[in-house]
Design a protein around this motif. Structure first.
Motif, PDB file in Angstrom:
ATOM      1  N   UNK A  42       0.834  -1.204   0.000  1.00 48.44           N
ATOM      2  CA  UNK A  42       0.000   0.000   0.000  1.00 48.44           C
ATOM      3  C   UNK A  42       0.869   1.255   0.000  1.00 48.44           C
ATOM      4  N   UNK A  43       1.938   1.234   0.761  1.00 51.23           N
ATOM      5  CA  UNK A  43       2.839   2.375   0.796  1.00 51.23           C
ATOM      6  C   UNK A  43       3.528   2.572  -0.553  1.00 51.23           C
ATOM      7  N   UNK A  44       3.823   1.482  -1.232  1.00 52.62           N
ATOM      8  CA  UNK A  44       4.475   1.583  -2.541  1.00 52.62           C
ATOM      9  C   UNK A  44       3.592   2.323  -3.538  1.00 52.62           C
ATOM     10  N   UNK A  45       2.304   1.999  -3.548  1.00 55.33           N
ATOM     11  CA  UNK A  45       1.383   2.694  -4.456  1.00 55.33           C
ATOM     12  C   UNK A  45       1.306   4.175  -4.084  1.00 55.33           C
ATOM     13  N   UNK A  46       1.256   4.455  -2.787  1.00 56.13           N
ATOM     14  CA  UNK A  46       1.207   5.857  -2.353  1.00 56.13           C
ATOM     15  C   UNK A  46       2.476   6.614  -2.768  1.00 56.13           C
TER      16      UNK A  46
ATOM     17  N   UNK B 198      -8.265   7.194 -15.908  1.00 55.62           N
ATOM     18  CA  UNK B 198      -8.661   8.577 -15.575  1.00 55.62           C
ATOM     19  C   UNK B 198      -7.469   9.519 -15.615  1.00 55.62           C
ATOM     20  N   UNK B 199      -7.686  10.731 -16.080  1.00 56.54           N
ATOM     21  CA  UNK B 199      -6.606  11.666 -16.328  1.00 56.54           C
ATOM     22  C   UNK B 199      -5.847  12.032 -15.055  1.00 56.54           C
ATOM     23  N   UNK B 200      -6.514  11.966 -13.905  1.00 55.40           N
ATOM     24  CA  UNK B 200      -5.849  12.346 -12.655  1.00 55.40           C
ATOM     25  C   UNK B 200      -5.214  11.152 -11.939  1.00 55.40           C
ATOM     26  N   UNK B 201      -5.211   9.982 -12.572  1.00 58.19           N
ATOM     27  CA  UNK B 201      -4.676   8.778 -11.931  1.00 58.19           C
ATOM     28  C   UNK B 201      -3.210   8.598 -12.326  1.00 58.19           C
ATOM     29  N   UNK B 202      -2.263   8.585 -11.361  1.00 57.07           N
ATOM     30  CA  UNK B 202      -0.851   8.406 -11.703  1.00 57.07           C
ATOM     31  C   UNK B 202      -0.580   6.987 -12.201  1.00 57.07           C
ATOM     32  N   UNK B 203       0.529   6.786 -12.932  1.00 58.63           N
ATOM     33  CA  UNK B 203       0.830   5.460 -13.493  1.00 58.63           C
ATOM     34  C   UNK B 203       0.866   4.351 -12.444  1.00 58.63           C
ATOM     35  N   UNK B 204       1.423   4.625 -11.252  1.00 56.73           N
ATOM     36  CA  UNK B 204       1.535   3.576 -10.231  1.00 56.73           C
ATOM     37  C   UNK B 204       0.176   3.006  -9.872  1.00 56.73           C
TER      38      UNK B 204
ATOM     39  N   UNK C 176      -2.690   3.319 -11.677  1.00 56.80           N
ATOM     40  CA  UNK C 176      -3.348   2.740 -12.849  1.00 56.80           C
ATOM     41  C   UNK C 176      -2.835   1.335 -13.128  1.00 56.80           C
ATOM     42  N   UNK C 177      -1.517   1.140 -13.082  1.00 53.16           N
ATOM     43  CA  UNK C 177      -0.948  -0.175 -13.367  1.00 53.16           C
ATOM     44  C   UNK C 177      -1.291  -1.177 -12.277  1.00 53.16           C
ATOM     45  N   UNK C 178      -1.330  -0.733 -11.028  1.00 51.42           N
ATOM     46  CA  UNK C 178      -1.661  -1.640  -9.924  1.00 51.42           C
ATOM     47  C   UNK C 178      -3.070  -2.187 -10.056  1.00 51.42           C
ATOM     48  N   UNK C 179      -3.943  -1.469 -10.745  1.00 53.33           N
ATOM     49  CA  UNK C 179      -5.322  -1.912 -10.890  1.00 53.33           C
ATOM     50  C   UNK C 179      -5.589  -2.750 -12.123  1.00 53.33           C
ATOM     51  N   UNK C 180      -4.551  -3.053 -12.921  1.00 57.04           N
ATOM     52  CA  UNK C 180      -4.732  -3.826 -14.149  1.00 57.04           C
ATOM     53  C   UNK C 180      -4.262  -5.266 -13.964  1.00 57.04           C
ATOM     54  N   UNK C 181      -5.071  -6.200 -14.404  1.00 56.31           N
ATOM     55  CA  UNK C 181      -4.719  -7.615 -14.355  1.00 56.31           C
ATOM     56  C   UNK C 181      -4.029  -7.979 -15.662  1.00 56.31           C
TER      57      UNK C 181
ATOM     58  N   UNK D 266      20.007  13.984  -8.198  1.00 52.93           N
ATOM     59  CA  UNK D 266      19.048  12.972  -8.622  1.00 52.93           C
ATOM     60  C   UNK D 266      19.307  11.688  -7.850  1.00 52.93           C
ATOM     61  N   UNK D 267      18.395  11.351  -6.961  1.00 52.02           N
ATOM     62  CA  UNK D 267      18.613  10.203  -6.085  1.00 52.02           C
ATOM     63  C   UNK D 267      17.449   9.224  -6.094  1.00 52.02           C
ATOM     64  N   UNK D 268      16.458   9.420  -6.962  1.00 57.20           N
ATOM     65  CA  UNK D 268      15.240   8.614  -6.916  1.00 57.20           C
ATOM     66  C   UNK D 268      15.332   7.359  -7.784  1.00 57.20           C
ATOM     67  N   UNK D 269      14.577   6.361  -7.399  1.00 60.62           N
ATOM     68  CA  UNK D 269      14.359   5.151  -8.190  1.00 60.62           C
ATOM     69  C   UNK D 269      12.874   5.126  -8.532  1.00 60.62           C
ATOM     70  N   UNK D 270      12.538   5.389  -9.811  1.00 58.33           N
ATOM     71  CA  UNK D 270      11.135   5.521 -10.207  1.00 58.33           C
ATOM     72  C   UNK D 270      10.359   4.228 -10.004  1.00 58.33           C
ATOM     73  N   UNK D 271      11.026   3.091 -10.129  1.00 64.25           N
ATOM     74  CA  UNK D 271      10.324   1.830  -9.929  1.00 64.25           C
ATOM     75  C   UNK D 271       9.929   1.587  -8.495  1.00 64.25           C
ATOM     76  N   UNK D 272      10.593   2.275  -7.562  1.00 63.42           N
ATOM     77  CA  UNK D 272      10.331   2.111  -6.135  1.00 63.42           C
ATOM     78  C   UNK D 272       9.622   3.323  -5.556  1.00 63.42           C
TER      79      UNK D 272
END
Length: 477
Positions: free
Chosen positions: A204-208, A292-298, A300-305, A337-343
């Motif tokens: 849950x924290x990952x999606x947030x 939905x236009x206001x839904x971030x990729x994380x 949106x992808x988490x909700x797709x089977x 730049x210190x971020x990991x977009x996948x995480x």
């Protein structure tokens, strides 16, 4: 290589003398460890390197959770409940206790960078006397380890992190399928009975956080038991995801320690450009996937089977969001730049030192920061070289994986040229060429023909299956 889920099983490869030696030769993979390094291992096994004091943590009932048959056991875990939240004990094999800086073993490990996995045998980062024996967290054995203790609040967020060298003893070697079955039956091992609770909270924290994760099954090559090989799909079990969350949590804590001290090495993936996200949205719209236009990729992808063809195509297309992975070394304050977009956070590799070179160095930085001491000189002297060494080994690992999959695909289909198969279009270029997934055997390959569209269900005809060139090509039937 990730692939969508299909029918179980695969097509066997039964011809004699089919192995992956040609790939080893082409890529120049090392066959043996230098004798000087092997001799050094025996010396350090008998008398480990002095690394400072250790606490006795052999009373902690830690367990390892790995694929069946694994011997290079880097991590052992114990999850307990606190009055308010959870406490995770996470022991990581202390490879530095067996690798003298600047020695023959250290030099060879730096040349290799990481363990390479081939279906007919691994090319290990360290000699198996070390990685599968003396340093491995095998059950019932007292081992030197780096012990992380992480306290989580009720929402799964870290409140306190402690790190120190220790002696540990795993009480059980578990595998993913067995843990999954035990959880389903309601009889989990007591050391990880709370892993589902922590795993769900961390997911849950990952999606947030905006973590962009692609939970696709893996396309793998395995022995068919008769001397041949077969392709299979291995869906990722939910217990693997929960177990991975503990490793990711530790890596995020390590990154925060390094950033606070202004020194270390991070695993980084840049955030996708807005136009890249917009392109993925357009692909989803063409496939009829609501986003939905206001839904971030994380989210949106988490909700797709990904089992659904159109959702599968979106997941495959989403790989474009995670490009530009690398390592960032810093020693004079936090990098820009210190971020990991996948995480969705800053992250450092510290949990697989038996299999990955950089983890040994990152761990030493964290130990120094935790004890408010100077980072060892041998670490400082080598930090700048790590991005190049790890980048090179990452490229080789990718080549090995792709070549082994391609080889097995060609072997599996060599006798079936001319046959037709149902397929899902994963990618399409101008409607006349693309990439398709065939479920049985589980193959991903090039396809030609008019009217190809991502997510489309088509019938394809096999026109090329050449083991010599490791090539498989379909055409629209």
């Amino acid at each position: 290589m990730a692939a969508p889920e299909g029918p179980p099983g695969g097509i066997g490869v039964t011809a004699a003398a089919q192995d992956f030696s040609a790939i080893r030769d082409e890529l120049g993979l090392p066959a043996d460890y230098p004798s000087a390094a092997l001799a050094e291992v025996e010396q350090t096994v008998a008398q480990p390197v002095r690394t400072g004091p250790r606490v006795d943590a052999t009373d902690l009932p830690l367990v390892t959770v790995d694929p069946p048959g694994a011997k290079d056991l880097d991590q052992a875990v114990l999850v307990r409940r606190r009055r308010r939240g959870y406490r995770i004990h996470y022991a990581i094999a202390d490879v530095a206790a067996f690798v003298p800086p600047g020695g023959a073993l250290d030099g060879e490990a730096r040349r290799r960078g990481q363990t390479l996995y081939l279906p007919d045998g691994n090319v290990p980062l360290h000699p198996t006397r070390l990685s599968e024996d003396a340093a491995s967290l095998l059950p019932g054995q007292v081992r030197p380890a780096v012990l992380w203790t992480i306290d989580l609040d009720p929402d799964g967020l870290p409140e306190r992190v402690d790190l120190r060298r220790a002696l540990v003893r795993s009480v059980a070697q578990l595998d993913y399928e067995g843990v999954q079955r035990a959880l389903e039956l309601g009889v989990p091992h007591p050391s990880i009975a709370l892993l589902p609770d922590v795993g769900r909270l961390r997911r849950e924290q990952a999606v947030r956080r905006g973590a962009i994760e692609l939970g696709l099954p893996e396309q793998q090559v395995e022995s068919d038991g008769t001397g041949g090989w077969r392709l299979v799909l291995r869906p990722r079990l939910v217990v693997e995801e929960w177990n991975a969350e503990v490793s990711l949590l530790t890596g995020m804590c390590a990154a925060e320690m390094m950033l606070s001290a202004g020194i270390g090495v991070l695993r980084t993936v840049p955030d996708p450009e807005p136009e890249t996200v917009a392109g993925l949205r357009r692909s989803a719209a063409r496939l009829g996937v609501e986003w939905p236009v206001d839904l971030p990729p994380a989210v949106a992808l988490a909700g797709l089977d990904p089992v659904r063809p159109e959702a599968l195509a979106v997941h495959v297309a989403a790989t474009r969001l995670l490009r530009g992975a690398g390592y960032t070394v810093f020693g004079d304050g936090a990098p820009e730049k210190a971020e990991h977009a996948g995480i969705g956070a800053s992250y450092a590799h510290v949990t697989a030192p038996l299999r990955r070179l950089v983890d040994r160095y990152s761990t030493e930085v964290c130990l120094a920061v935790a004890r408010d001491r100077q980072v060892p000189g041998w670490v400082l002297d080598s930090l700048a070289e790590l991005p190049s060494a790890m980048g090179s080994s990452d490229r080789v690992a990718g080549q090995v994986e792709r070549a082994c999959i391609a080889q097995a695909q060609a072997w599996s289909l060599v006798s079936r040229v001319g046959e037709e198969f149902p397929a899902t279009v994963l990618r399409a270029a101008n409607g006349v060429a693309g990439e398709v997934f065939v479920a049985a055997p589980p193959v991903i390959a090039r396809c030609t023909g008019d009217g190809l569209g991502e997510g489309q269900q088509v019938r394809v005809r096999l026109v090329v299956a050449d083991p010599g060139r490791r090539e498989v090509v379909f055409e629209v039937a």
